[in-house]
Design a protein around this motif. Structure first.
Motif, PDB file in Angstrom:
ATOM      1  N   ALA A  71       0.840  -1.206   0.000  1.00  0.00           N
ATOM      2  CA  ALA A  71       0.000   0.000   0.000  1.00  0.00           C
ATOM      3  C   ALA A  71       0.873   1.253   0.000  1.00  0.00           C
ATOM      4  N   SER A  72       1.940   1.181  -0.762  1.00  0.00           N
ATOM      5  CA  SER A  72       2.831   2.332  -0.936  1.00  0.00           C
ATOM      6  C   SER A  72       2.267   3.222  -2.051  1.00  0.00           C
ATOM      7  N   PRO A  73       2.864   4.391  -2.308  1.00  0.00           N
ATOM      8  CA  PRO A  73       2.403   5.205  -3.452  1.00  0.00           C
ATOM      9  C   PRO A  73       2.458   4.426  -4.771  1.00  0.00           C
ATOM     10  N   CYS A  93      -1.652  -6.131  -4.274  1.00  0.00           N
ATOM     11  CA  CYS A  93      -1.173  -4.765  -4.484  1.00  0.00           C
ATOM     12  C   CYS A  93      -2.336  -3.799  -4.649  1.00  0.00           C
ATOM     13  N   GLU A  94      -2.284  -2.727  -3.873  1.00  0.00           N
ATOM     14  CA  GLU A  94      -3.350  -1.718  -3.909  1.00  0.00           C
ATOM     15  C   GLU A  94      -3.580  -1.188  -5.325  1.00  0.00           C
ATOM     16  N   LYS A  95      -4.807  -0.748  -5.562  1.00  0.00           N
ATOM     17  CA  LYS A  95      -5.129  -0.071  -6.806  1.00  0.00           C
ATOM     18  C   LYS A  95      -4.549   1.349  -6.758  1.00  0.00           C
ATOM     19  N   ALA A  96      -4.258   1.985  -7.862  1.00  0.00           N
ATOM     20  CA  ALA A  96      -4.039   1.347  -9.144  1.00  0.00           C
ATOM     21  C   ALA A  96      -2.770   0.496  -9.045  1.00  0.00           C
ATOM     22  N   ILE A  97      -2.843  -0.711  -9.570  1.00  0.00           N
ATOM     23  CA  ILE A  97      -1.798  -1.706  -9.350  1.00  0.00           C
ATOM     24  C   ILE A  97      -0.428  -1.280  -9.894  1.00  0.00           C
ATOM     25  N   ALA A  98      -0.420  -0.399 -10.883  1.00  0.00           N
ATOM     26  CA  ALA A  98       0.841   0.068 -11.474  1.00  0.00           C
ATOM     27  C   ALA A  98       0.650   1.478 -12.021  1.00  0.00           C
ATOM     28  N   SER A  99       1.732   2.060 -12.529  1.00  0.00           N
ATOM     29  CA  SER A  99       1.645   3.401 -13.130  1.00  0.00           C
ATOM     30  C   SER A  99       1.119   3.345 -14.556  1.00  0.00           C
ATOM     31  N   ASN A 100       1.426   2.231 -15.253  1.00  0.00           N
ATOM     32  CA  ASN A 100       1.069   2.115 -16.667  1.00  0.00           C
ATOM     33  C   ASN A 100       1.052   0.650 -17.102  1.00  0.00           C
ATOM     34  N   VAL A 101       0.695   0.419 -18.339  1.00  0.00           N
ATOM     35  CA  VAL A 101       0.566  -0.944 -18.882  1.00  0.00           C
ATOM     36  C   VAL A 101       1.905  -1.679 -18.872  1.00  0.00           C
ATOM     37  N   LYS A 170       0.758  14.438  -6.499  1.00  0.00           N
ATOM     38  CA  LYS A 170       2.117  14.437  -7.049  1.00  0.00           C
ATOM     39  C   LYS A 170       2.237  13.490  -8.244  1.00  0.00           C
ATOM     40  N   PRO A 171       2.587  14.025  -9.436  1.00  0.00           N
ATOM     41  CA  PRO A 171       2.746  13.145 -10.600  1.00  0.00           C
ATOM     42  C   PRO A 171       3.905  12.161 -10.444  1.00  0.00           C
ATOM     43  N   GLU A 172       4.946  12.553  -9.689  1.00  0.00           N
ATOM     44  CA  GLU A 172       6.093  11.652  -9.506  1.00  0.00           C
ATOM     45  C   GLU A 172       5.712  10.390  -8.733  1.00  0.00           C
ATOM     46  N   LEU A 173       4.560  10.418  -8.059  1.00  0.00           N
ATOM     47  CA  LEU A 173       4.070   9.231  -7.344  1.00  0.00           C
ATOM     48  C   LEU A 173       2.950   8.537  -8.127  1.00  0.00           C
ATOM     49  N   SER A 174       2.749   8.959  -9.377  1.00  0.00           N
ATOM     50  CA  SER A 174       1.713   8.382 -10.258  1.00  0.00           C
ATOM     51  C   SER A 174       0.320   8.507  -9.631  1.00  0.00           C
ATOM     52  N   ASN A 175       0.055   9.684  -9.097  1.00  0.00           N
ATOM     53  CA  ASN A 175      -1.207   9.915  -8.404  1.00  0.00           C
ATOM     54  C   ASN A 175      -2.140  10.831  -9.190  1.00  0.00           C
ATOM     55  N   GLY A 176      -3.192  11.280  -8.517  1.00  0.00           N
ATOM     56  CA  GLY A 176      -4.200  12.126  -9.144  1.00  0.00           C
ATOM     57  C   GLY A 176      -5.573  11.497  -9.004  1.00  0.00           C
ATOM     58  N   SER A 177      -6.569  12.204  -9.473  1.00  0.00           N
ATOM     59  CA  SER A 177      -7.952  11.799  -9.278  1.00  0.00           C
ATOM     60  C   SER A 177      -8.298  10.474  -9.975  1.00  0.00           C
ATOM     61  N   LEU A 178      -7.874  10.310 -11.202  1.00  0.00           N
ATOM     62  CA  LEU A 178      -8.188   9.097 -11.961  1.00  0.00           C
ATOM     63  C   LEU A 178      -7.561   7.866 -11.313  1.00  0.00           C
ATOM     64  N   MET A 179      -6.279   7.962 -10.979  1.00  0.00           N
ATOM     65  CA  MET A 179      -5.554   6.815 -10.422  1.00  0.00           C
ATOM     66  C   MET A 179      -6.020   6.482  -9.002  1.00  0.00           C
ATOM     67  N   ASP A 180      -6.478   7.498  -8.293  1.00  0.00           N
ATOM     68  CA  ASP A 180      -6.843   7.299  -6.902  1.00  0.00           C
ATOM     69  C   ASP A 180      -8.288   6.840  -6.740  1.00  0.00           C
ATOM     70  N   ILE A 181      -9.235   7.541  -7.387  1.00  0.00           N
ATOM     71  CA  ILE A 181     -10.630   7.148  -7.195  1.00  0.00           C
ATOM     72  C   ILE A 181     -11.398   6.876  -8.495  1.00  0.00           C
ATOM     73  N   GLY A 182     -10.935   7.425  -9.624  1.00  0.00           N
ATOM     74  CA  GLY A 182     -11.574   7.114 -10.902  1.00  0.00           C
ATOM     75  C   GLY A 182     -11.523   5.625 -11.209  1.00  0.00           C
ATOM     76  N   VAL A 183     -10.458   4.973 -10.763  1.00  0.00           N
ATOM     77  CA  VAL A 183     -10.280   3.544 -10.986  1.00  0.00           C
ATOM     78  C   VAL A 183     -11.423   2.741 -10.354  1.00  0.00           C
ATOM     79  N   TYR A 184     -12.028   3.268  -9.276  1.00  0.00           N
ATOM     80  CA  TYR A 184     -13.158   2.588  -8.634  1.00  0.00           C
ATOM     81  C   TYR A 184     -14.393   2.552  -9.531  1.00  0.00           C
ATOM     82  N   CYS A 185     -14.447   3.453 -10.502  1.00  0.00           N
ATOM     83  CA  CYS A 185     -15.543   3.447 -11.476  1.00  0.00           C
ATOM     84  C   CYS A 185     -15.203   2.562 -12.668  1.00  0.00           C
TER      85      CYS A 185
END
Length: 329
Positions: A71-73, A93-101, A170-185
């Motif tokens: 459950a790290s960034p 591994c917590e969602k989002a499971i990775a930064s990219n494909v 922080k983009p360096e942690l691959s974060n933001g609205s989509l990666m954090d909660i948009g993924v739940y949709c």
């Protein structure tokens, strides 16, 4: 068979996970990783873990654990997961499971090479009140549209507006609205309807380069899915699946607690299921059961679903200009 767990991270989400997982008879917390020995010791003592590690590689090689909950960034997920997978430890591994494909593909291939379980910790799809939607969706006839909303004003946005940029933005942690909660949709809709034919995304970018809020239209052959997510506003609108014979409404997308069917003839059916308050119990249970059964993939939170979701997230980011340092690796 007791599954001995290690935990990466000493934040509120790991606390929540432990409280839920401790209700599973075959779960045992044995190890904690923290960069701070003091923090790790305190966390381990609180939750009854015998071992504390400040070195990830040392922890991965240790014989004191069978599996790890990460459950790290987001930006650290792939690298940390691969270390444990290579040491034949199962990884939740917590969602989002990775930064990219690209990262996710590497994680999956490492899991397969080492014959261990890798699963994305996305709780929604394993909840009784999501499973009941799957079982009853045939009742509303041909599905023509689904609408999924998760908008939750983040307390961290208040700090952001005052000039204190926390991890969530922080983009360096691959974060933001989509990666954090948009993924739940996105994730539950892919489980229900599969991979879309096309994706159209829009979002509002903050000065750091991550998205504060956004929306996605996922187009299928004879229906579409509309997704709305935000960390800078709230929404109280339920999510809905619209069929030709009726509609299924659920109160909240990440953790549905109330599910109703409204039929076109005016009838209403309450299909809500009893569900534990500790919603992460169900993902932990799925993970432990797969390990005990000797299986290396969840049929629900499968590699196919995680990859399809990650492709959608990546495409949405491309369309809206959200770029992570991880994308250049």
């Amino acid at each position: 068979m007791t599954v001995r767990f290690g935990i990466i991270g000493t934040n509120w989400i790991t606390e929540t996970f432990i409280q839920a997982a401790k209700q599973i008879e075959d779960f045992s917390l044995t190890a904690v990783y923290s960069r701070s020995k003091e923090k790790g010791d305190s966390f381990a003592e609180k939750h009854g873990a015998a071992y504390v590690f400040t070195d990830l590689n040392e922890m991965a090689k240790s014989n004191c654990l069978d599996a790890v909950y990460i459950a790290s960034p987001n930006a650290l997920h792939a690298e940390q997961s691969i270390v444990f997978l290579k040491n034949k430890k199962h990884v939740l591994c917590e969602k989002a499971i990775a930064s990219n494909v690209k990262e996710l593909q590497e994680m999956i291939s490492t899991a397969k090479e080492n014959n261990v379980l890798l699963m994305e910790a996305l709780k929604t799809t394993l909840l009784p009140n999501f499973r009941v939607v799957q079982k009853n969706i045939h009742k509303i006839g041909k599905v023509r549209r689904a609408f999924a909303s998760y908008c939750q004003y983040s307390s961290r946005y208040d700090a952001y507006k005052e000039g204190n940029i926390l991890n969530a933005f922080k983009p360096e942690l691959s974060n933001g609205s989509l990666m954090d909660i948009g993924v739940y949709c996105v994730y539950p809709m892919v489980v229900l309807f599969g991979k879309p034919l096309s994706v159209k995304a829009s979002s509002y970018l903050l000065e750091t380069g991550v998205d504060g809020e956004g929306s996605i239209i996922m187009t299928y052959k004879d229906m579409d899915v509309i997704i709305m997510y935000s960390k800078i506003t709230n929404s109280y609108i339920p999510s809905e699946i619209q069929g030709e014979e009726g509609n299924i409404l659920f109160d909240q997308m990440n953790t549905p607690k109330k599910v109703d069917i409204y039929y076109r003839n005016g009838d209403k059916e309450d299909i809500t299921q009893p569900q534990k308050e500790e919603a992460m119990y169900y993902e932990a249970k799925e993970f432990v059961e797969r390990i005990k059964a000797g299986q290396t993939e969840s049929p629900v939170n499968s590699y196919e679903v995680s990859l399809a979701v990650m492709e959608i997230l990546e495409e949405a980011r491309k369309q809206t200009g959200v770029v992570f340092p991880a994308d250049h690796n």
